[in-house]
Every structure is written in structure tokens, then in C-alpha cells.
Design a protein around this motif. Sequence first.
Motif, short mmCIF file in Angstrom:
data_model
loop_
_atom_site.label_atom_id
_atom_site.label_comp_id
_atom_site.label_asym_id
_atom_site.label_seq_id
_atom_site.Cartn_x
_atom_site.Cartn_y
_atom_site.Cartn_z
N ALA A 115 0.84 -1.21 0.00
CA ALA A 115 0.00 0.00 0.00
C ALA A 115 0.87 1.25 0.00
O ALA A 115 0.64 2.21 -0.74
CB ALA A 115 -0.93 -0.01 1.21
N LEU A 145 2.55 2.30 -3.33
CA LEU A 145 1.66 2.91 -4.31
C LEU A 145 1.28 4.33 -3.89
O LEU A 145 1.39 5.27 -4.68
CB LEU A 145 0.42 2.04 -4.50
CG LEU A 145 0.72 0.70 -5.22
CD1 LEU A 145 -0.46 -0.23 -5.14
CD2 LEU A 145 1.14 0.95 -6.66
N LEU A 203 -6.21 3.78 -5.95
CA LEU A 203 -7.43 3.73 -5.13
C LEU A 203 -7.45 2.48 -4.25
O LEU A 203 -7.82 2.53 -3.07
CB LEU A 203 -8.67 3.76 -6.04
CG LEU A 203 -10.00 3.92 -5.32
CD1 LEU A 203 -10.08 5.27 -4.60
CD2 LEU A 203 -11.18 3.80 -6.31
N LYS A 204 -7.02 1.36 -4.81
CA LYS A 204 -6.95 0.11 -4.04
C LYS A 204 -6.04 0.31 -2.83
O LYS A 204 -6.38 -0.09 -1.70
CB LYS A 204 -6.41 -1.01 -4.94
CG LYS A 204 -6.31 -2.36 -4.26
CD LYS A 204 -7.68 -3.02 -4.14
CE LYS A 204 -7.59 -4.32 -3.34
NZ LYS A 204 -8.89 -5.00 -3.28
N GLN A 226 -5.31 3.06 -1.29
CA GLN A 226 -5.94 3.95 -0.30
C GLN A 226 -7.00 3.22 0.52
O GLN A 226 -7.23 3.55 1.68
CB GLN A 226 -6.58 5.14 -1.02
CG GLN A 226 -5.55 6.13 -1.54
CD GLN A 226 -6.23 7.34 -2.15
OE1 GLN A 226 -7.18 7.22 -2.91
NE2 GLN A 226 -5.74 8.51 -1.81
N LYS A 227 -7.65 2.25 -0.09
CA LYS A 227 -8.64 1.46 0.64
C LYS A 227 -7.95 0.54 1.65
O LYS A 227 -8.41 0.39 2.78
CB LYS A 227 -9.50 0.65 -0.34
CG LYS A 227 -10.45 1.53 -1.13
CD LYS A 227 -11.27 0.71 -2.11
CE LYS A 227 -12.39 1.56 -2.69
NZ LYS A 227 -13.30 0.75 -3.51
N VAL A 228 -6.86 -0.06 1.23
CA VAL A 228 -6.11 -0.91 2.15
C VAL A 228 -5.55 -0.06 3.30
O VAL A 228 -5.47 -0.51 4.45
CB VAL A 228 -5.00 -1.68 1.41
CG1 VAL A 228 -4.12 -2.45 2.39
CG2 VAL A 228 -5.62 -2.62 0.37
N ARG A 229 -5.22 1.17 2.99
CA ARG A 229 -4.76 2.09 4.03
C ARG A 229 -5.82 2.24 5.12
O ARG A 229 -5.51 2.29 6.31
CB ARG A 229 -4.44 3.45 3.39
CG ARG A 229 -3.76 4.41 4.33
CD ARG A 229 -3.34 5.68 3.62
NE ARG A 229 -2.65 6.54 4.58
CZ ARG A 229 -2.18 7.74 4.31
NH1 ARG A 229 -2.29 8.23 3.09
NH2 ARG A 229 -1.58 8.45 5.24
N THR A 230 -7.06 2.29 4.72
CA THR A 230 -8.16 2.36 5.68
C THR A 230 -8.17 1.12 6.58
O THR A 230 -8.34 1.24 7.80
CB THR A 230 -9.51 2.49 4.94
OG1 THR A 230 -9.45 3.64 4.09
CG2 THR A 230 -10.67 2.60 5.91
N TYR A 257 -5.39 2.72 -14.76
CA TYR A 257 -4.73 1.98 -13.68
C TYR A 257 -5.02 2.57 -12.30
O TYR A 257 -4.70 1.98 -11.28
CB TYR A 257 -3.21 1.92 -13.92
CG TYR A 257 -2.89 1.15 -15.18
CD1 TYR A 257 -2.89 -0.24 -15.16
CD2 TYR A 257 -2.68 1.80 -16.38
CE1 TYR A 257 -2.66 -0.96 -16.32
CE2 TYR A 257 -2.45 1.09 -17.55
CZ TYR A 257 -2.43 -0.30 -17.50
OH TYR A 257 -2.21 -1.01 -18.65
N TYR A 297 -4.71 0.39 -8.79
CA TYR A 297 -3.52 0.55 -7.95
C TYR A 297 -3.69 1.63 -6.87
O TYR A 297 -3.70 1.33 -5.68
CB TYR A 297 -2.30 0.85 -8.83
CG TYR A 297 -1.87 -0.34 -9.65
CD1 TYR A 297 -1.26 -1.44 -9.05
CD2 TYR A 297 -2.10 -0.39 -11.02
CE1 TYR A 297 -0.87 -2.55 -9.78
CE2 TYR A 297 -1.72 -1.50 -11.78
CZ TYR A 297 -1.11 -2.58 -11.14
OH TYR A 297 -0.73 -3.67 -11.87
#
Lengths: 486, 116
Positions: A309, A312, A376-377, A379-383, A370, A374
Motif C-alpha cells: 500500500a 503505491l 485507489l486500491k 488507499q482502501k487498504v490504508r483504511t 490503472y 492501484y
Amino acid sequence: MASELNKLTIAEASSKLRAREITATQLTRDCLDRIAAAEPRLHAFITVCENEAFEQARAADARLAAGNAPAMCGIPLGIKDIYSTKGIRTTCASRILGTFVPPFDATVIERLRADGAIFVGKTNMDEFAMGSSTENSAFGPTMNPHDTARVAGGSSGGSAAAVAAHECLGALGTDTGGSIREPASFCGVVGIKPTYSRVSRYGVVAYASSLDQVGPFARSVRDAAIIIRAIAGKDVRDSTCSARPVPDYERALTGDVKGLRIGVPREYFVEGMQPEVEKSIRSALKNYESLGASTVEISLPHTGYAIAAYYLVATAEASANLARYDGIRFGLRVNAEDNIALYETTRAKGFGAEVKRRIMLGTFALSAGYYDAYYLKAQKVRTLIRNDFERAFEKCDLIVTPVAPTTAFKIGEKMNDPLTMYLSDIFTISVNLAGLPGMSIPCGHDSNNLPIGMQLIAPPFAEETILRAGDAFERTGAFKPRTAAV
Amino acid sequence: MYGPDMERAECYHLRATAMAQTKITLEQVRHVARLARLEWSSEQEERLRADMDEMLAYVDKLNELDTKDVAPTTQVGEAGMPMRDDEVTNRAAADAMLANAPSRERGYFKVPKIIE
């Protein structure tokens, strides 16, 4: 014969300066003498500011003589070469800023100047703070003062080495994924990354703006607390900077950790880690228990996704932040037939390999088609990573982990393998993604006498908790940091 | 070499699969280089492609996680945007700003000719 005032802590020096037992000029001279003697073996500094430092020292002495000087008055510091310093070259360890002389001071520099602190020089770093070893400096690597065949850590390796080798009493670094805590661990000093938004970044060259944070290096927790108090607090020039009042952090240093609940994340004690690192952290945890704190096993289940995360989010932000280096208004320019070619050749010649690699990855992660997969994905995992910590802090007041899976590695060992280098930050990166305060404090040595660092992590704005716990550990005397060999 | 445990921290295991599948082509690398305004020699391009390929294979592990209902985190600071009066607080300092210019003429930044 050198008087070695440079070996004093900030707290000791500050009280001797006020009592007029020593002068800021003597103190500065001892630091500069030490710099002259140690630099050929360490290369902790890119620029040494002898004349400016003596000028600041004279002004500090006048102020100390008048009485009522602030705590930082007359204290010689090293400043990572990422901070804009008015009239002093600021390179960010890059060829592209090789001759850049800022016309202004960063906010934290302005605050320290106003307090009468002394800047002995600008310290070495990984170019644009991208790295974990200070080997990515256009000026060459910094050597670890405990073993000059090894790295000082990074990206703030020069600041960590300078403080460990007594070239200055404290230093400023920046931490985007571990760039204060990892070098502090490798060099055996205290390093703090405060809560995201606690300290202004105005005038600090930007790498990844949602992660970057300013913080100190020092030889004691108390000293680090003194520096943070001097630099933290609202700044209208950094809109992300918090308006919360800045506590008197020294007051938190009571030595009392009775009833403190310490969380120990199982994901941070994994097989394959250097066994001496784990042993040393476990032994520090025993010390805390004997002081009346309790330990509880917790889980941060998304730890294994943090590096992915991070690389990226950080590279995407870096690709945007570094777009400003175009050879037009400041910095290097390589002339070419038209503007586009000028940008391309200037950036190709001005940036080092790692910086270019990260710009490329970040540009790709943000590019059409992309972005969702990459950036946005990530940033979601960051949550998810933030949520892990929120849940963990329902069960504990403080989290204790190793800073890095190993002690300082050999110079050159990981240079041709970017991914392995990134993995040195496995234990520090989540803290930046979640915006939390984290500290590295020396807690042991391995069999090669290389320092081991313990990481203390607290909820947002709970710097006082990590400072209190760190100071309490220092007071037990369970571990006395060794003086650097150089 | 020490490193976190593969099974539990899942840090290394994608390394092996990194080579198995191409994540980025040379053509895409060249396109990204143009977007990033970075010039690469042809020898550098292949090495760069391989490095990016390895990193993209590594970050693919994020797809193990279901994030359908997860909101993205864009900032971790305190909520809200602080406001202040829109007043000029710095003085005009053209000379100071131009002091670092690679090329200047009569108080301006000088660049190659853009319009014929």
C-alpha cells in the motif's frame, strides 16, 4: 585538549548554558572540532556551516547573558538537508538541487532560529528522502558510527549518525515510511515521528504529502521532548498542521508507567527476524512489567499489506510533488532544443535511479486505466490498516515492536535489489499510513555491537505516552547505549 | 538474510511469482516515461521494465483483500480545512526568487522558444 562539551545532552547543556558555566561558542566549537575529526570516516553532513554557526553562537551567548533564554538557545543541531534554510544551500541530496539556496526558512527552522538554536550543518540523506540506507545520496553514503562498513539507515541517516557520533546535540529528520525511526535504530539514538499534522512541513521538500512528518533525533528521550516542544504547533502556512495546543512534553516524563497497557502485535514477531532483535525487545517488555505496566498480545492483521500500500500511495504522491523540478525556475537545467526535451533531459540527469524509479511507479499508478486498480486500491487498504490500529488501541495504551527486522546492514548489500531494501521498513511503514506517533529508542546490541531499536507507537496526539514510557525505560538503566566507535 | 516470515507476514512469497507474469510492457514503460517527462536510454528501459514488473507483481497482493465496501483514506490529519483572511503577508521579492533561476533576463525566467 578538547573539552568534549559536544557529548552533553541538550538538557545538560541547556542548564549549564543558563548557569553560565559554559558558553554557546565553546559548545559550538567542540561540535565543529568533532565534525572536522569524524567526517572523513562518517560523511554525515553535506554542508557544514561553520561561519553561520559561530555567528548564531555569539548571538545566543548575548541572549543567555541577558537571561530568560528559551530551552533551545545555544544548542547546536544538525539539520537534514531537506529543510529550506535561508541563505544556506539545500540540496535534498540531489543533483537537481545541487546549487539551490533557498530565499526562506522552513517554519521549524524559523522557530528554532527564534529560540536561538545553532545549525552546525545540513545532514546527508537519501535523495528526496527516498531510501532506507542513505546510499541514494548524490553526495555518497553516510557510514554507521558503530561500524563504518555498515549503513546508517535512512533516509535521515546523516542526522542519526551525527547525533550518535556527538557531532551535534540533536538533529532534525523527516519520516515518510520510517526515515527517522530506522536510522535512529541503526545508529543507537532516540528518534521520533510525531503524529501526522503535529509539526508544520512548510519549507520541507515534499516527498509524499499524506505521509511526511517532521521530527527530532536526540541522545535521550528528554532531549527529543525538548526539541518537539520547540517545533510543534499550528502554522497557517501548512493547512494540514493541527491547531491543538502543544503540551509541555517534559512534564510527561514522570518515570511512572504503572497500569500502562502495552500491546504486543503478534504480526511483528515473525520467524526469520534476527533473533537478537526479538530477544532484546522481549527483555525490554519484561522491564516494563517489572515497572508495573501490563502487556497484552494484540493483532494488526493487515501488517503484511502495508509495504505494498505504501509503495503505491507514496510513489503516486511523489510523482506529483516532483513534477516541479523542471529546470525552469530553480535547480539544474540541461539545455535542449525545445521545452519538452529540456524537461526530459534535465530530469533524467538531475534525479538518481531510485527517485526516477519511484516517479515512474507513481505515474503508472495514477495513469488512466490503472488508477482504480492501484492507487485507489492502496488507499482502501490504508483504511484497513488504520482500522487495525484503532481496534488495537481499544485494548492497550501503547504498542511496542521492533523498529526493523535486523540491525544495520552492510553498505552495498541491498542496493541492487529495491524490493529487499523496501522490506527494511516493514515495521515502521504502517505507522505513517495510519498517521500515528512513533518513537525508536535504543534497547540493546547484537553480537556485533550494533544497536537494536525498540519502537513505541501511540494513538494520534498521544506523544506524551510514548515519551513517558521511553523515559521510564531509560531510567531503569536496564540498557546503556554504547558510545559509537568512530 | 533475515526477513519477516513468509507465511505470516506474506512479504516475500510473491517474489517467486513476480517473474511468472508480465505486469508491464516496454511500450507501457515508454508511455509512462513520456507522462513523467523522464528520458531513458534503451539499455535502461529493459532494466526499468523488469524493476517495475517486480514491484507491480508484489503490490498485486493487495487484491487478496476484499475492499468493495471500504472507503479510501486520502488524509490522516484532522478533518476540516482551516480558513484565514486572504491578505498579502510577503513582500514582492523578484530578485530573491530569480536568484536560483538557471537562466534569467530582465527580471524574467528565460526558456527556449515555445511559439514560432
